[in-house]
Design an enzyme around this catalytic site. Sequence first.
Site, PDB file in Angstrom:
ATOM      1  N   CYS A 286     -16.536  10.364  58.483  1.00  0.00           N
ATOM      2  CA  CYS A 286     -15.963   9.912  59.770  1.00  0.00           C
ATOM      3  C   CYS A 286     -16.310   8.459  60.081  1.00  0.00           C
ATOM      4  O   CYS A 286     -15.729   7.868  60.993  1.00  0.00           O
ATOM      5  CB  CYS A 286     -16.422  10.822  60.887  1.00  0.00           C
ATOM      6  SG  CYS A 286     -16.053  12.558  60.571  1.00  0.00           S
TER       7      CYS A 286
ATOM      8  N   HIS B  78     -16.097   7.361  67.252  1.00  0.00           N
ATOM      9  CA  HIS B  78     -15.416   8.407  66.487  1.00  0.00           C
ATOM     10  C   HIS B  78     -15.120   9.586  67.420  1.00  0.00           C
ATOM     11  O   HIS B  78     -15.989  10.016  68.191  1.00  0.00           O
ATOM     12  CB  HIS B  78     -16.304   8.840  65.324  1.00  0.00           C
ATOM     13  CG  HIS B  78     -15.866  10.105  64.685  1.00  0.00           C
ATOM     14  ND1 HIS B  78     -14.569  10.308  64.287  1.00  0.00           N
ATOM     15  CD2 HIS B  78     -16.552  11.255  64.388  1.00  0.00           C
ATOM     16  CE1 HIS B  78     -14.464  11.525  63.771  1.00  0.00           C
ATOM     17  NE2 HIS B  78     -15.659  12.109  63.821  1.00  0.00           N
TER      18      HIS B  78
ATOM     19  N   ASN C 234     -10.610  16.278  65.804  1.00  0.00           N
ATOM     20  CA  ASN C 234     -11.432  15.360  65.006  1.00  0.00           C
ATOM     21  C   ASN C 234     -10.680  15.110  63.691  1.00  0.00           C
ATOM     22  O   ASN C 234     -10.603  16.003  62.854  1.00  0.00           O
ATOM     23  CB  ASN C 234     -12.806  15.996  64.756  1.00  0.00           C
ATOM     24  CG  ASN C 234     -13.686  15.152  63.852  1.00  0.00           C
ATOM     25  OD1 ASN C 234     -13.220  14.215  63.204  1.00  0.00           O
ATOM     26  ND2 ASN C 234     -14.962  15.484  63.795  1.00  0.00           N
TER      27      ASN C 234
HETATM   28  N1  COA Z   1     -15.511  29.799  70.782  1.00  0.00           N
HETATM   29  C1  COA Z   1     -16.374  30.515  71.514  1.00  0.00           C
HETATM   30  N2  COA Z   1     -17.712  30.500  71.296  1.00  0.00           N
HETATM   31  C2  COA Z   1     -18.163  29.710  70.296  1.00  0.00           C
HETATM   32  C3  COA Z   1     -17.295  28.957  69.492  1.00  0.00           C
HETATM   33  C4  COA Z   1     -15.924  29.016  69.771  1.00  0.00           C
HETATM   34  N3  COA Z   1     -15.012  28.308  69.068  1.00  0.00           N
HETATM   35  N4  COA Z   1     -18.033  28.270  68.589  1.00  0.00           N
HETATM   36  C5  COA Z   1     -19.312  28.585  68.809  1.00  0.00           C
HETATM   37  N5  COA Z   1     -19.393  29.473  69.844  1.00  0.00           N
HETATM   38  C6  COA Z   1     -20.588  30.085  70.420  1.00  0.00           C
HETATM   39  C7  COA Z   1     -21.752  30.148  69.478  1.00  0.00           C
HETATM   40  O1  COA Z   1     -21.633  31.259  68.614  1.00  0.00           O
HETATM   41  C8  COA Z   1     -22.920  30.237  70.416  1.00  0.00           C
HETATM   42  O2  COA Z   1     -23.041  31.569  70.830  1.00  0.00           O
HETATM   43  P1  COA Z   1     -24.509  32.225  71.069  1.00  0.00           P
HETATM   44  O3  COA Z   1     -25.147  31.382  72.133  1.00  0.00           O
HETATM   45  O4  COA Z   1     -24.183  33.617  71.465  1.00  0.00           O
HETATM   46  O5  COA Z   1     -25.199  32.108  69.743  1.00  0.00           O
HETATM   47  C9  COA Z   1     -22.472  29.397  71.614  1.00  0.00           C
HETATM   48  O6  COA Z   1     -21.050  29.295  71.498  1.00  0.00           O
HETATM   49  C10 COA Z   1     -23.096  28.016  71.654  1.00  0.00           C
HETATM   50  O7  COA Z   1     -23.057  27.449  70.356  1.00  0.00           O
HETATM   51  P2  COA Z   1     -23.462  25.961  70.066  1.00  0.00           P
HETATM   52  O8  COA Z   1     -23.371  25.694  68.610  1.00  0.00           O
HETATM   53  O9  COA Z   1     -24.763  25.638  70.784  1.00  0.00           O
HETATM   54  O10 COA Z   1     -22.303  25.190  70.844  1.00  0.00           O
HETATM   55  P3  COA Z   1     -22.151  23.696  71.132  1.00  0.00           P
HETATM   56  O11 COA Z   1     -22.006  23.467  72.575  1.00  0.00           O
HETATM   57  O12 COA Z   1     -23.171  22.875  70.379  1.00  0.00           O
HETATM   58  O13 COA Z   1     -20.751  23.376  70.462  1.00  0.00           O
HETATM   59  C11 COA Z   1     -19.811  22.350  68.507  1.00  0.00           C
HETATM   60  C12 COA Z   1     -20.534  23.578  69.085  1.00  0.00           C
HETATM   61  C13 COA Z   1     -19.604  22.576  67.028  1.00  0.00           C
HETATM   62  C14 COA Z   1     -18.503  22.223  69.239  1.00  0.00           C
HETATM   63  C15 COA Z   1     -20.689  21.115  68.756  1.00  0.00           C
HETATM   64  O14 COA Z   1     -22.006  21.359  68.352  1.00  0.00           O
HETATM   65  C16 COA Z   1     -20.186  19.883  68.049  1.00  0.00           C
HETATM   66  O15 COA Z   1     -19.093  19.419  68.298  1.00  0.00           O
HETATM   67  N6  COA Z   1     -21.026  19.272  67.184  1.00  0.00           N
HETATM   68  C17 COA Z   1     -20.681  18.091  66.445  1.00  0.00           C
HETATM   69  C18 COA Z   1     -19.889  18.447  65.259  1.00  0.00           C
HETATM   70  C19 COA Z   1     -19.240  17.273  64.599  1.00  0.00           C
HETATM   71  O16 COA Z   1     -18.960  16.300  65.209  1.00  0.00           O
HETATM   72  N7  COA Z   1     -19.016  17.400  63.304  1.00  0.00           N
HETATM   73  C20 COA Z   1     -18.265  16.494  62.517  1.00  0.00           C
HETATM   74  C21 COA Z   1     -19.044  15.367  62.013  1.00  0.00           C
HETATM   75  S1  COA Z   1     -18.580  13.939  62.860  1.00  0.00           S
END
Ligand code: COA
Length: 336
Positions: A114, A251, A281
Amino acid sequence: MKGAKITAIGAYVPARRLTNSDLEQMVDTNEEWIVQRTGIRERRISREDEYTSDLCTAAVQDLMKRYGKSVQDVDMILVATSTPDFSFPSVASILQNRLGIPVTAGAVDLSAACAGFVYALHTAHAYVASGLHRKVLVLGADTLSKITDYTDRSTCILFGDGAGAVLLESGGLVDGFAGFHLGSDGSGAHHVYHPGLSHVVNEVDLIDTGKLVQNGREVFRWAVRTVPQGVQQVLDSAGATLEQVDWFIPHSANLRMIEPICERMNYPLEQALYSLEYFGNTSAASIPLALDLGIRAGKVLNGQQVLLYGFGAGLAHAGQLLRLTLDTEVSPPAPL
Ligand code: COA
């Protein structure tokens, strides 16, 4: 040092839309969770027979049409992508042939996930500023849908496909490029990856489903910590202040990451541009797409200062401050 400027921009996204309600039918998720946690409403998904080189070709065609430019005289093609059509040949070589660019032009792909577009822009600037090249076609393009696991709700809600292209030309005395900052911390390489020939990095056994794997929380934490510091380094290297930055284009990973990044920098969120709301993304394409959306909306104007900051797998990051020096458009852009 010679001057270098961005004179034209083009973009392309595939026609097919994948909405949050579509995803509700595929995995255990819901519209409200996705919008609240990411800010994403839709993504564009390439056809089965549509690859990164196809998206790049369309983005360059958009650039040529809007700016009345020819690419016949470019002497270098740089394509930032993590999802090339093939491991080899490069997308850049395919593009050279498809666009009828003379075989004397250099053509190479760059891989920095990215952060790839800003790395490619930085490389192109170095080529032009040093006098080694005169006119460089720079693309950021990805078809992440092809490596996304649509049974994994924590990743499939994020990613989409797209391509952005800019033309970087020798600018005589005009140099649109100011400060930059690059960095990479390979100790976090196992936090976001697409398996390849090896299955181990940092002594961690990687999961190999053939699809992208990530530890979203770790990437989130790293980016929110790293980007504000990197932005300050960009400003320091340019002798500029944040008040002089008209638009900040990080990004487009997740709006919930852009908000705390802006908060930490004490920068108004209204001056941050992103492409994630309707495109998700798009990895290397996200920054040129956001810049292009800003230009199309009449927000980003020539002469303004724009700070780009790419970050992602590596964990690699790259920032660039530049002043917009586009040529005048000769025809309006087609809707994306
Ligand atoms: N729908 C509903 N629930 C979801 C879900 C979805 N699509 N994806 C994850 N969850 C749940 C998880 O299972 C977790 O449940 P639990 O608490 O019962 O275990 C809960 O939501 C929280 O998960 P968490 O991982 O803490 O969520 P988050 O707020 O961190 O969001 C991302 C997850 C992936 C959206 C976020 O971490 C993110 O965007 N990270 C950066 C990723 C990125 O940029 N990657 C590319 C490289 S640039």
